[in-house]
Write a protein that holds these residues in place. Sequence first.
Motif, short mmCIF file in Angstrom:
data_model
loop_
_atom_site.label_atom_id
_atom_site.label_comp_id
_atom_site.label_asym_id
_atom_site.label_seq_id
_atom_site.Cartn_x
_atom_site.Cartn_y
_atom_site.Cartn_z
N VAL A 1 0.89 -1.33 0.00
CA VAL A 1 0.04 0.05 0.13
C VAL A 1 0.68 1.09 0.01
O VAL A 1 1.73 1.27 0.80
CB VAL A 1 -0.87 -0.04 1.33
CG1 VAL A 1 -1.90 1.26 1.34
CG2 VAL A 1 -1.82 -1.35 1.43
N VAL A 2 0.71 2.31 -0.94
CA VAL A 2 1.41 3.31 -1.17
C VAL A 2 0.54 4.73 -1.26
O VAL A 2 -0.47 4.48 -1.78
CB VAL A 2 2.46 3.10 -2.22
CG1 VAL A 2 3.46 2.01 -2.22
CG2 VAL A 2 1.74 3.15 -3.67
N VAL B 1 2.61 3.00 2.85
CA VAL B 1 1.34 3.39 3.85
C VAL B 1 1.23 2.45 4.90
O VAL B 1 0.89 1.32 4.73
CB VAL B 1 -0.01 3.61 3.49
CG1 VAL B 1 -1.16 4.03 4.38
CG2 VAL B 1 -0.19 4.82 2.18
N PRO B 2 2.02 2.75 6.02
CA PRO B 2 1.96 1.55 7.03
C PRO B 2 0.77 1.48 7.96
O PRO B 2 0.04 2.46 7.94
CB PRO B 2 3.05 2.06 7.99
CG PRO B 2 3.07 3.66 7.85
CD PRO B 2 2.64 3.80 6.62
N GLU C 1 6.33 -1.00 6.21
CA GLU C 1 6.79 -0.47 5.00
C GLU C 1 5.72 -0.62 4.01
O GLU C 1 5.89 -0.51 2.58
CB GLU C 1 8.07 -1.42 4.43
CG GLU C 1 9.12 -1.11 5.14
CD GLU C 1 10.46 -1.84 4.77
OE1 GLU C 1 10.62 -2.34 3.66
OE2 GLU C 1 11.60 -1.65 5.54
N GLY C 2 4.65 -0.77 4.50
CA GLY C 2 3.15 -0.84 3.63
C GLY C 2 3.11 -1.99 2.98
O GLY C 2 1.91 -2.33 2.44
N ARG D 1 -2.80 2.01 -4.51
CA ARG D 1 -2.36 3.46 -4.29
C ARG D 1 -3.56 4.24 -3.65
O ARG D 1 -4.55 4.65 -4.35
CB ARG D 1 -2.05 3.86 -5.72
CG ARG D 1 -1.09 3.54 -6.22
CD ARG D 1 -0.74 3.97 -7.79
NE ARG D 1 -0.39 5.50 -7.67
CZ ARG D 1 1.06 5.75 -7.35
NH1 ARG D 1 1.90 5.05 -7.41
NH2 ARG D 1 1.32 7.16 -7.50
N LEU D 2 -3.37 4.53 -2.44
CA LEU D 2 -4.39 5.18 -1.56
C LEU D 2 -4.12 6.79 -1.72
O LEU D 2 -3.28 7.23 -1.45
CB LEU D 2 -4.44 4.91 -0.08
CG LEU D 2 -4.86 3.51 0.19
CD1 LEU D 2 -4.88 3.23 1.87
CD2 LEU D 2 -6.18 3.20 -0.38
N LYS D 3 -5.27 7.54 -2.07
CA LYS D 3 -5.18 8.86 -2.15
C LYS D 3 -5.49 9.57 -0.92
O LYS D 3 -6.10 9.32 0.08
CB LYS D 3 -6.31 9.35 -3.01
CG LYS D 3 -6.36 9.15 -4.55
CD LYS D 3 -7.10 9.62 -5.18
CE LYS D 3 -7.26 9.37 -6.62
NZ LYS D 3 -8.29 9.99 -7.71
#
Length: 398
Positions: A29-30, A38-39, A57-58, A95-97
């Motif tokens: 997840v970034v 995104v942790p 580290e996501g 990919r999270l906004k």
Amino acid sequence: MRALYPYACASMLTLLSLSAQAQRLSGKVVDAETGLPVPYASVSVLHSRVGTTSNAEGEFELRQAVLPGKLVVSELSHRTDTVAVASASAVLQVRLKPTAVVLPEVKMGSYTAELIKKAYRQLERTNAQQAYSAAFYRQVTRLDNEPTEIQEMIWHAKSGNTGLAGTAMAQGRYAKKKTVLNFKNFSLYTKKNQISLFKSDTALLKTLLGPNPTELNTLRLLGVTQDGTHQLVEIGFAKKAAPNTEYGSLLIDETTLQVLRYRTVTQALNVRINNPAFKLTNQATTLEWVFRPTPTGGAALLDHIKVDYQATLHRPLRSDMKVQASSFTLLYDGQTKAPADVTYAAAQSGESDLQVIEAMAYNAAFWQNNSAVKRTPLEEAIIKAFEQKGAFGTMLTP
């Protein structure tokens, strides 16, 4: 089952498959704007009990994901996304906004204090609601940045909307080196502390989350996130008497009044040391509780707890030593009914996790088949360093 917040949006990598089957799915997840990991994002298979949380580290792994299917991915600082996945033939990237934070001028004055009071009453009304789950605990101790101690445990956990209410050990393992300092039971910070307390005489309550939040604290509105019908409000706080000794923030859903995140930095949780010639200074402990909201507006569900302790160790005739101990506790496989064969106990001062672990038989298969135990590359490097020095107790690599 990992209940997740109904916010939307983000992109993903679509994979193809022809038939539904249980597969081992890995992903990361970034942040959609920065590309950074995104942790501790929640990841679950829609309409199933399969779920996990991304690591520091996501990265995440689902070992029994029935695909094709859909994943629900959420993190409090980002918009939730529902991602269609056809197969596990490649590493999935989600990919999270990030959510937009605003600071409306209309929400000043006593707004923050009144919202905290309402959230406290909501905590009080729903505090009797308990959840039962497994909990994975990992602790790493470092002296002058060198890892000296690792402890991992799986607990049966009973939790509520203010923290852990009781645990029972299921499995544990550890590794440690002979050093000047080891932690006997660092997990007490995780198991014993609560974000709020409840007393019949509310005048005796001096906690931030109580009926008198401004009695001992100054408050500041940090931001508001608007998404659909839900509005998340972040409030900063600091002790009036000594603002540098305790401060932090909390995140409240204005619609449901659920507390979703509570973070505090304090110097009050001091670690004691047995050697009278040694002295610990500059002690600071950061604690963070993250809760998963429930759409019904009842009790929010505890998702994870992070603890980070830092200090300076003074030793006679030797240079000062930097001390750091960090832990992360993830709750997973939750249910609302208490297992009949588990006895939960509240944390007690003086107990020793290490003694309990040493008395248990090590079950390698238990750890190998548990997706919650996934390590980051940094943690893998730490494990290898312990192996090279033969410093293991009942810790074995999967």
